[in-house]
Design a protein around this motif. Sequence first.
Motif, PDB file in Angstrom:
ATOM      1  N   GLN A 176       0.825  -1.208   0.000  1.00  0.00           N
ATOM      2  CA  GLN A 176       0.000   0.000   0.000  1.00  0.00           C
ATOM      3  C   GLN A 176       0.860   1.259   0.000  1.00  0.00           C
ATOM      4  OE1 GLN A 176      -3.429   0.275  -0.376  1.00  0.00           O
ATOM      5  NE2 GLN A 176      -3.068  -1.885  -0.891  1.00  0.00           N
ATOM      6  N   GLU A 177       1.960   1.238   0.727  1.00  0.00           N
ATOM      7  CA  GLU A 177       2.874   2.388   0.716  1.00  0.00           C
ATOM      8  C   GLU A 177       3.475   2.601  -0.670  1.00  0.00           C
ATOM      9  OE1 GLU A 177       5.748   1.649   3.733  1.00  0.00           O
ATOM     10  OE2 GLU A 177       4.345   1.964   5.403  1.00  0.00           O
ATOM     11  N   ILE A 178       3.845   1.498  -1.318  1.00  0.00           N
ATOM     12  CA  ILE A 178       4.427   1.604  -2.662  1.00  0.00           C
ATOM     13  C   ILE A 178       3.372   2.083  -3.658  1.00  0.00           C
ATOM     14  CG2 ILE A 178       5.405   0.261  -4.562  1.00  0.00           C
ATOM     15  CD1 ILE A 178       6.700  -1.530  -2.443  1.00  0.00           C
ATOM     16  N   LEU A 179       2.145   1.581  -3.537  1.00  0.00           N
ATOM     17  CA  LEU A 179       1.079   2.010  -4.433  1.00  0.00           C
ATOM     18  C   LEU A 179       0.752   3.485  -4.237  1.00  0.00           C
ATOM     19  CD1 LEU A 179      -1.366  -1.045  -4.272  1.00  0.00           C
ATOM     20  CD2 LEU A 179       0.070  -0.362  -6.170  1.00  0.00           C
ATOM     21  N   ALA A 180       0.766   3.944  -2.983  1.00  0.00           N
ATOM     22  CA  ALA A 180       0.500   5.364  -2.719  1.00  0.00           C
ATOM     23  C   ALA A 180       1.578   6.237  -3.356  1.00  0.00           C
ATOM     24  CB  ALA A 180       0.430   5.613  -1.212  1.00  0.00           C
ATOM     25  N   GLU A 181       2.821   5.793  -3.252  1.00  0.00           N
ATOM     26  CA  GLU A 181       3.916   6.545  -3.874  1.00  0.00           C
ATOM     27  C   GLU A 181       3.770   6.551  -5.393  1.00  0.00           C
ATOM     28  OE1 GLU A 181       8.828   6.513  -4.163  1.00  0.00           O
ATOM     29  OE2 GLU A 181       7.766   5.049  -2.911  1.00  0.00           O
ATOM     30  N   LEU A 182       3.395   5.404  -5.962  1.00  0.00           N
ATOM     31  CA  LEU A 182       3.212   5.333  -7.411  1.00  0.00           C
ATOM     32  C   LEU A 182       2.095   6.271  -7.862  1.00  0.00           C
ATOM     33  CD1 LEU A 182       3.668   4.061 -10.211  1.00  0.00           C
ATOM     34  CD2 LEU A 182       2.052   2.270  -9.551  1.00  0.00           C
ATOM     35  N   ARG A 183       0.954   6.226  -7.153  1.00  0.00           N
ATOM     36  CA  ARG A 183      -0.159   7.099  -7.539  1.00  0.00           C
ATOM     37  C   ARG A 183       0.251   8.566  -7.459  1.00  0.00           C
ATOM     38  NH1 ARG A 183      -3.221   3.234  -4.236  1.00  0.00           N
ATOM     39  NH2 ARG A 183      -4.376   1.855  -5.657  1.00  0.00           N
ATOM     40  N   ALA A 184       1.026   8.915  -6.452  1.00  0.00           N
ATOM     41  CA  ALA A 184       1.473  10.305  -6.324  1.00  0.00           C
ATOM     42  C   ALA A 184       2.368  10.695  -7.494  1.00  0.00           C
ATOM     43  CB  ALA A 184       2.211  10.494  -5.000  1.00  0.00           C
ATOM     44  N   ARG A 185       3.284   9.805  -7.867  1.00  0.00           N
ATOM     45  CA  ARG A 185       4.191  10.108  -8.983  1.00  0.00           C
ATOM     46  C   ARG A 185       3.441  10.167 -10.304  1.00  0.00           C
ATOM     47  NH1 ARG A 185       9.713   6.890  -9.229  1.00  0.00           N
ATOM     48  NH2 ARG A 185       9.924   8.427 -10.902  1.00  0.00           N
ATOM     49  N   LEU A 186       2.493   9.232 -10.498  1.00  0.00           N
ATOM     50  CA  LEU A 186       1.710   9.253 -11.730  1.00  0.00           C
ATOM     51  C   LEU A 186       0.865  10.520 -11.813  1.00  0.00           C
ATOM     52  CD1 LEU A 186       0.446   5.540 -11.892  1.00  0.00           C
ATOM     53  CD2 LEU A 186       2.273   6.563 -13.236  1.00  0.00           C
ATOM     54  N   GLY A 187       0.248  10.886 -10.684  1.00  0.00           N
ATOM     55  CA  GLY A 187      -0.576  12.095 -10.673  1.00  0.00           C
ATOM     56  C   GLY A 187       0.239  13.346 -10.912  1.00  0.00           C
ATOM     57  N   ALA A 188       1.409  13.417 -10.282  1.00  0.00           N
ATOM     58  CA  ALA A 188       2.268  14.596 -10.462  1.00  0.00           C
ATOM     59  C   ALA A 188       2.742  14.719 -11.900  1.00  0.00           C
ATOM     60  CB  ALA A 188       3.467  14.511  -9.514  1.00  0.00           C
ATOM     61  N   ALA A 189       3.109  13.589 -12.505  1.00  0.00           N
ATOM     62  CA  ALA A 189       3.555  13.613 -13.903  1.00  0.00           C
ATOM     63  C   ALA A 189       2.427  14.070 -14.814  1.00  0.00           C
ATOM     64  CB  ALA A 189       4.042  12.225 -14.320  1.00  0.00           C
ATOM     65  N   SER A 190       1.217  13.572 -14.552  1.00  0.00           N
ATOM     66  CA  SER A 190       0.071  13.947 -15.363  1.00  0.00           C
ATOM     67  C   SER A 190      -0.243  15.432 -15.223  1.00  0.00           C
ATOM     68  CB  SER A 190      -1.142  13.104 -14.950  1.00  0.00           C
ATOM     69  OG  SER A 190      -2.284  13.499 -15.655  1.00  0.00           O
ATOM     70  N   GLU A 191      -0.273  15.933 -13.990  1.00  0.00           N
ATOM     71  CA  GLU A 191      -0.577  17.348 -13.761  1.00  0.00           C
ATOM     72  C   GLU A 191       0.480  18.255 -14.376  1.00  0.00           C
ATOM     73  OE1 GLU A 191      -1.074  17.908  -9.610  1.00  0.00           O
ATOM     74  OE2 GLU A 191      -2.801  16.533  -9.454  1.00  0.00           O
ATOM     75  N   GLN A 192       1.733  17.882 -14.214  1.00  0.00           N
ATOM     76  CA  GLN A 192       2.804  18.696 -14.786  1.00  0.00           C
ATOM     77  C   GLN A 192       2.686  18.760 -16.305  1.00  0.00           C
ATOM     78  OE1 GLN A 192       6.735  17.141 -14.212  1.00  0.00           O
ATOM     79  NE2 GLN A 192       7.746  19.080 -14.720  1.00  0.00           N
ATOM     80  N   PHE A 193       2.386  17.630 -16.920  1.00  0.00           N
ATOM     81  CA  PHE A 193       2.247  17.600 -18.374  1.00  0.00           C
ATOM     82  C   PHE A 193       1.093  18.493 -18.822  1.00  0.00           C
ATOM     83  CE2 PHE A 193       0.126  15.636 -22.064  1.00  0.00           C
ATOM     84  CZ  PHE A 193       1.113  15.833 -23.013  1.00  0.00           C
ATOM     85  N   VAL A 194      -0.031  18.398 -18.125  1.00  0.00           N
ATOM     86  CA  VAL A 194      -1.191  19.212 -18.492  1.00  0.00           C
ATOM     87  C   VAL A 194      -0.858  20.693 -18.402  1.00  0.00           C
ATOM     88  CG1 VAL A 194      -3.524  19.867 -17.829  1.00  0.00           C
ATOM     89  CG2 VAL A 194      -2.880  17.453 -17.876  1.00  0.00           C
ATOM     90  N   GLU A 195      -0.260  21.109 -17.284  1.00  0.00           N
ATOM     91  CA  GLU A 195       0.010  22.532 -17.082  1.00  0.00           C
ATOM     92  C   GLU A 195       1.023  23.074 -18.089  1.00  0.00           C
ATOM     93  OE1 GLU A 195      -1.810  24.422 -15.156  1.00  0.00           O
ATOM     94  OE2 GLU A 195      -2.909  22.575 -14.705  1.00  0.00           O
ATOM     95  N   THR A 196       2.103  22.362 -18.294  1.00  0.00           N
ATOM     96  CA  THR A 196       3.133  22.858 -19.213  1.00  0.00           C
ATOM     97  C   THR A 196       2.625  22.866 -20.652  1.00  0.00           C
ATOM     98  OG1 THR A 196       4.080  20.621 -19.390  1.00  0.00           O
ATOM     99  CG2 THR A 196       5.043  22.113 -17.761  1.00  0.00           C
ATOM    100  N   THR A 197       1.814  21.847 -21.015  1.00  0.00           N
ATOM    101  CA  THR A 197       1.300  21.785 -22.381  1.00  0.00           C
ATOM    102  C   THR A 197       0.280  22.888 -22.636  1.00  0.00           C
ATOM    103  OG1 THR A 197       1.632  19.386 -22.396  1.00  0.00           O
ATOM    104  CG2 THR A 197       0.212  20.299 -24.097  1.00  0.00           C
ATOM    105  N   VAL A 198      -0.612  23.124 -21.678  1.00  0.00           N
ATOM    106  CA  VAL A 198      -1.596  24.195 -21.835  1.00  0.00           C
ATOM    107  C   VAL A 198      -0.897  25.547 -21.923  1.00  0.00           C
ATOM    108  CG1 VAL A 198      -3.467  25.431 -20.693  1.00  0.00           C
ATOM    109  CG2 VAL A 198      -3.477  22.934 -20.756  1.00  0.00           C
ATOM    110  N   ALA A 199       0.097  25.764 -21.072  1.00  0.00           N
ATOM    111  CA  ALA A 199       0.822  27.038 -21.095  1.00  0.00           C
ATOM    112  C   ALA A 199       1.521  27.242 -22.435  1.00  0.00           C
ATOM    113  CB  ALA A 199       1.836  27.079 -19.957  1.00  0.00           C
ATOM    114  N   ALA A 200       2.124  26.178 -22.947  1.00  0.00           N
ATOM    115  CA  ALA A 200       2.815  26.288 -24.237  1.00  0.00           C
ATOM    116  C   ALA A 200       1.819  26.557 -25.363  1.00  0.00           C
ATOM    117  CB  ALA A 200       3.591  25.002 -24.513  1.00  0.00           C
ATOM    118  N   MET A 201       0.655  25.927 -25.315  1.00  0.00           N
ATOM    119  CA  MET A 201      -0.367  26.148 -26.330  1.00  0.00           C
ATOM    120  C   MET A 201      -0.869  27.593 -26.305  1.00  0.00           C
ATOM    121  SD  MET A 201      -2.342  25.166 -28.758  1.00  0.00           S
ATOM    122  CE  MET A 201      -3.362  23.743 -29.124  1.00  0.00           C
TER     123      MET A 201
END
Length: 692
Positions: free
Chosen positions: A468-493
């Motif tokens: 569960q600790e590893i899954l929580a860390e994975l979800r956090a990393r996946l979510g952060a990567a997704s959010e970062q991609f969305v923000e940087t891509t929208v800003a660039a657009m």
Amino acid sequence: MNDLASKNGFQTGQPASAITGQLLGIGTDRLTDLKDEKNSLADVISGLLSAADDRSRDKLRALEGELKAHSATITVVGQVKAGKTSVINVLTGHPGFLPSDVNPWTSVVTTVHVNKPAPRGNIKASFQFFERDEWERLMRGGGRLGEMAKRAGASDEMERIEAQLLDVRRKSQERLGRNFELLLGQTHNYDRADTQLIERYVCMGDPDAIDAEFSKQGRFADLTRAADLYMSLPQYPFPFSLQDTPGVNDPFLMREQITLRCVRNSELCIMVLSAAQALNTVDLALIRLLSTLDRRQLIIFVNRIDELERPAEQVEEIRASLNATLQRHGIGSVTDIVFGSAKWAEAALTGRPGDLPEAGQAALLDWARVANVPREATDPCESIWHLSGMPALIRAIGDRVAEGSPHRLMQKVRRDLKNVVSQSYASILGEGGPTGGIDRVNLSEAEVQGRVKAIVASLQAELHQDSQEILAELRARLGAASEQFVETTVAAMIRHIEVYGIEGQWECDPMRLRVQLRAAYMGFARSIRAVAQRVLGRAADEMTGVYHGLLGEPGRTLRLEPPMVPQIPAPVAIGKTIVVDLQGGWWKRWIKLRRGAQAFAAEYRTLIANEAQTIVAEIEEQQVAVVEAALRRALQEFLDEHAQTLTGIAKAGGVTQAGLRSAVGADRYAELRKQLEAAAALLDADLRAASA
């Protein structure tokens, strides 16, 4: 190679029937080693069957069945017209066997099983039709991507695809009548496999002549989901299955989903590229697929170098360009990149190199100036076979396969055999009396059950907490990567629109997101593997302790091996198409419907966030959940198995019931103990050598 340069060099050689077997065996050294290793384990199992109790004998027969049934699964993917089907035909020694006339609308995965027995009787060919729900998803505009594209404004492209599919269905129903519905979900089996039969199930024919093709009775390619073919090739010492996939760049996703499923469940991926393109202008779908794989799971075969004017010079140029492209997309270097020509290989197999076109012969002679051909290859056909790249490809396949599932299977079998030996040894000790066993056990049945129950609870709690600790860390990393991609891509657009307006060229590249998601998943894989090794290792130690407590001093030499850590699959979900992969005019049309960059940004952020979330959700559902379930199952099966053995010994209480003692005397007991001890020593040595 001077003989090839002579006027008659292309006309000589052994007859095709004589040389085919000789050629296919070149480069199979590692596969031969695997066969020898498997046979050695089979001999150990055969010897132990006479020394085991009934429960262990069942386990031994199951392990024997696993060894016999196993084959390495190899998926072949590539660009349209790159020649992947021709490569498969050559590898099986049957040029022209699989038809390459696969229409873009079909979704057939054709698997050639080499030296693997068919599931039933003498079946040589088996064809599976789409299930009803699969066909309905296909007809609903391509599933998720179709719906997303419609909402994003790409409805005209999807409508065109739907019109094509509806036309396919209409003509299928006209041709098959009421059998159309009846065929869905069925399987057709045959005791033969020939090209004409295969064509009926996997080829719809030339799309420009689709009406004529559909008029032919008995064609089922529009309904066929998968084809399985079985052939025996003694030149290959180890069984394997070659999967010919329809592609990964299908707008309605059916073929892509099927191909990704094949890759997820395969041992190795061979990417066939055309020398004229070799990832310079390749569809990004192949790049996406490459980015999800471990480099040890990938072989790149650059085909059609016979079409190059100067392969001796151009091959290295292509190699440099290919490596640069892989580096640019964050994939890195690939160990096995092989250059060759399926056409040259066909000429060698058929014994008719003189039939090669003049340009192909000239390219062959040019390539012979720099290619490495063994001195002992004196026959022109054998020399051409080496120049075709097939021995190098077969050798690379053997190397990669030897590191993959066969290695893991044989390690698993060794560990399981070691534990079977320990269990059998414990059972002999527990038989009691003057025959070499112990007088009585040191723990009651209730005490054994209590200790085992405590171990199970403790290990399950540890596994749950750590995972569960590893899954929580994975979800956090996946979510952060997704959010970062969305923000940087929208800003660039937004910046792009403000500077260039909607008329400027804009492309959203999700590769950056995929690289980050892959890094997060690989971090999860490392962490969960470490947890698995610790928990499974502790399970072996704890259960060994129960055996020691039960049997006392005579059982001190007994030690269990931990079960194998379950295989963690590649995150192929990352490679699937999402709507931001579509680079078409619909982007501009969609933007024009919005008022200003900021108004557009809100909807665009939602669109891209939803698409990124589909990847994240699929990683969790189809990758992470599978790994976690496999780990829990491995732990539980190990604990249950030894709990049964321990409980059985404790229940007997040192007094034989219906076991070995009732059938044999003291001398036989001593012989069995020696046999088990010898097997344990052999397996220990094998395990140490394999781990080294």
